[in-house]
Scaffold this motif. Structure first.
Motif, mmCIF file in Angstrom:
data_model
loop_
_atom_site.group_PDB
_atom_site.id
_atom_site.type_symbol
_atom_site.label_atom_id
_atom_site.label_comp_id
_atom_site.label_asym_id
_atom_site.label_seq_id
_atom_site.Cartn_x
_atom_site.Cartn_y
_atom_site.Cartn_z
ATOM 1 N N ASP A 108 -1.871 4.712 -5.085
ATOM 2 C CA ASP A 108 -2.633 3.906 -4.132
ATOM 3 C C ASP A 108 -1.847 2.675 -3.684
ATOM 4 O O ASP A 108 -1.795 2.342 -2.500
ATOM 5 N N GLU A 147 0.871 -1.174 0.000
ATOM 6 C CA GLU A 147 0.000 0.000 0.000
ATOM 7 C C GLU A 147 0.908 1.224 0.000
ATOM 8 O O GLU A 147 1.772 1.364 0.881
ATOM 9 N N ALA A 148 0.703 2.102 -0.960
ATOM 10 C CA ALA A 148 1.625 3.238 -1.120
ATOM 11 C C ALA A 148 1.714 4.081 0.142
ATOM 12 O O ALA A 148 2.778 4.614 0.468
ATOM 13 N N GLU A 149 0.585 4.166 0.866
ATOM 14 C CA GLU A 149 0.558 5.014 2.064
ATOM 15 C C GLU A 149 1.384 4.422 3.206
ATOM 16 O O GLU A 149 1.658 5.091 4.187
ATOM 17 N N SER A 160 -7.098 4.309 1.363
ATOM 18 C CA SER A 160 -6.097 5.346 1.567
ATOM 19 C C SER A 160 -5.099 5.367 0.414
ATOM 20 O O SER A 160 -4.870 4.347 -0.240
ATOM 21 N N TYR A 161 -4.519 6.526 0.160
ATOM 22 C CA TYR A 161 -3.538 6.672 -0.930
ATOM 23 C C TYR A 161 -2.686 7.895 -0.618
ATOM 24 O O TYR A 161 -2.914 8.593 0.382
ATOM 25 N N SER A 213 -7.455 1.204 -2.505
ATOM 26 C CA SER A 213 -7.147 0.023 -1.709
ATOM 27 C C SER A 213 -6.770 0.468 -0.297
ATOM 28 O O SER A 213 -6.041 1.452 -0.123
ATOM 29 N N ASN A 214 -7.290 -0.232 0.708
ATOM 30 C CA ASN A 214 -7.042 0.137 2.107
ATOM 31 C C ASN A 214 -7.674 1.487 2.447
ATOM 32 O O ASN A 214 -7.361 2.073 3.476
HETATM 33 CA CA LIG Z 1 -3.746 2.325 -0.712
#
Ligand SMILES: [Ca+2]
Ligand SMILES: [Ca+2]
Ligand SMILES: [Ca+2]
Ligand SMILES: [Ca+2]
Length: 394
Positions: free
Chosen positions: A209, A40-42, A82-83, A79-80
């Motif tokens: 993301d 996840e990028a975040e 959040s990004y 996804s999740n």
């Molecule tokens: Ca994400």
């Protein structure tokens, strides 16, 4: 020290010892799983070189921000939930000026650099996919790197199709083809081990993301695709004995380090499941008499010690223990009454000077307190002890 200050120190001490104890690490640990790495990028570990542009994390609960930006938040479908978006975005279309090293850079690794450490079991070539959201012509390029290097094969990941939606791309922008062809962004993982996947700015306003790395050239991610590949720690073996020994120089284990002295009196036996020496009090001749075990001090142990005898309390009697050094008694202890069998009891002797060749002798007695009926009499405690702990002074 005045009284107030002293009280303050005491309180500090108490707070330190009663506060919550956490051992967890701060960042999620990613790893490769069967040729895939999903991030996840975040969940980046670090961000550097972020004084002009910075990746900011967005989700449903993120308050509105105060930076230049040409589009709304897009946590729906992320996804999740959040990004991250690279802000401020001062060039969202051709009509706004390009300012190199500010709202655009072709120099990978120079602005807004994110790090994601990953454990790879399988080295080799990985195709890198990014799930991104683009609403304009100048918010759809980013650089990928590995271990602080920015190979040509991973620069200029470009997103042309799928505007106004979360879209996967692994296409590299080329002079001859600005949109690039699919599956052309790659990194090479040189060997098994931890390597840092990196992301850096090309165009501000980029929204990221999720990252997906795969060894399968034909893999085409869809929707939010797989879950993050995280390292899950297994539980470590916990301490099972000598619970209150918080520091030591050496532990002399009763079973492993002591010889059972043959004094012509009564012997100890190895009670292995309790890791203790014990007296077989079933034999009536072994009752109410001392058994002995000895340890010979080695030259490397010369010095002054606090000795801690670790015994096991027993419900059926309060055994007496003695410690002697070269036949001179230096400590005598009696186990306390207990309602719980085999709980560890700690007896301390300070200032014991030891020299090579000295003989430390531990002795104990099988006794009954008359409380636990057994056969035609009462049960006996077996004088169990587990260890003698040496803690060097000064
Ligand atoms: Ca994400
Ligand atoms: Ca935005
Ligand atoms: Ca931009
Ligand atoms: Ca944007």
């Amino acid at each position: 020290m005045n009284m107030k200050l002293r009280l303050f120190h005491l309180l500090t001490f108490i707070v330190t010892f009663t506060g919550p104890i956490t051992y967890s690490h701060a960042a999620l640990a990613h790893q490769e799983h069967s040729g895939f790495v999903i991030i996840e990028a975040e969940n980046f570990a670090t961000q550097h070189l972020d004084s002009k542009r910075r990746w900011l994390v967005f989700s449903q609960n993120t308050p509105s921000h105060i930076y230049s930006d040409s589009d709304q938040a897009h946590y729906d479908g992320a996804s999740n939930g959040s990004y991250i978006e690279l802000l401020p975005d001062t060039r969202s279309n051709h009509h706004e000026d390009i300012v190199r090293n500010e709202n655009f850079t072709n120099q990978a690794g120079t602005m807004a650099v994110l790090s994601y450490p990953v454990y790879f079991k399988t080295p080799g070539k990985y195709y890198v996919w990014a799930r991104a959201y683009s609403t304009g012509s100048e918010d759809n390029g980013v650089h990928i790197g590995l271990n602080g290097s920015w190979p040509e094969s991973a620069k200029r990941l470009q997103l042309c199709q799928g505007k106004h939606a979360w879209t996967w791309s692994s296409a590299q922008r080329r002079d001859t083809n600005h949109c690039g062809s699919p599956n052309t962004i790659t990194i090479h993982v040189p060997q098994k081990g931890v390597h840092t996947v990196m992301v850096s700015m090309r165009e501000d306003g980029f929204e990221l993301d999720k990252l997906l790395l795969t060894q399968d050239k034909n893999y085409q991610p869809s929707n939010i695709d797989k879950a993050e590949t995280l390292h899950i720690s297994s539980s470590l073996p916990e301490k099972t004995e000598l619970f209150e020994i918080k520091e030591y120089t050496r532990i002399l284990h009763a079973i492993d380090d002591f010889t059972i002295a043959n004094t012509g009196e009564i012997p100890y036996y190895h009670h292995k499941s309790k890791n203790a020496l014990a007296i077989n009090a079933v034999n009536k001749a072994y009752r109410d008499k001392f058994a002995h075990a000895e340890y010979k001090v080695q030259s490397k142990e010369n010095g002054s010690y606090t000795l801690t005898l670790v015994t096991l309390a027993e419900i059926d009697g309060e055994s007496t223990y003695t410690i002697s050094l070269n036949n001179k008694e230096i400590g005598k202890f009696i186990n306390p009454k207990t309602a719980e069998d085999y709980q560890e009891i700690y007896f301390h002797i300070q200032g014991v000077e030891l020299q090579k060749g000295d003989i430390i002798r531990v002795s104990s007695l099988a006794v009954t307190n008359g409380k636990i009926p057994e056969n035609d009499g009462t049960a006996y405690a077996r004088g169990r002890w587990r260890a003698l702990v040496m803690n060097k002074e000064n």
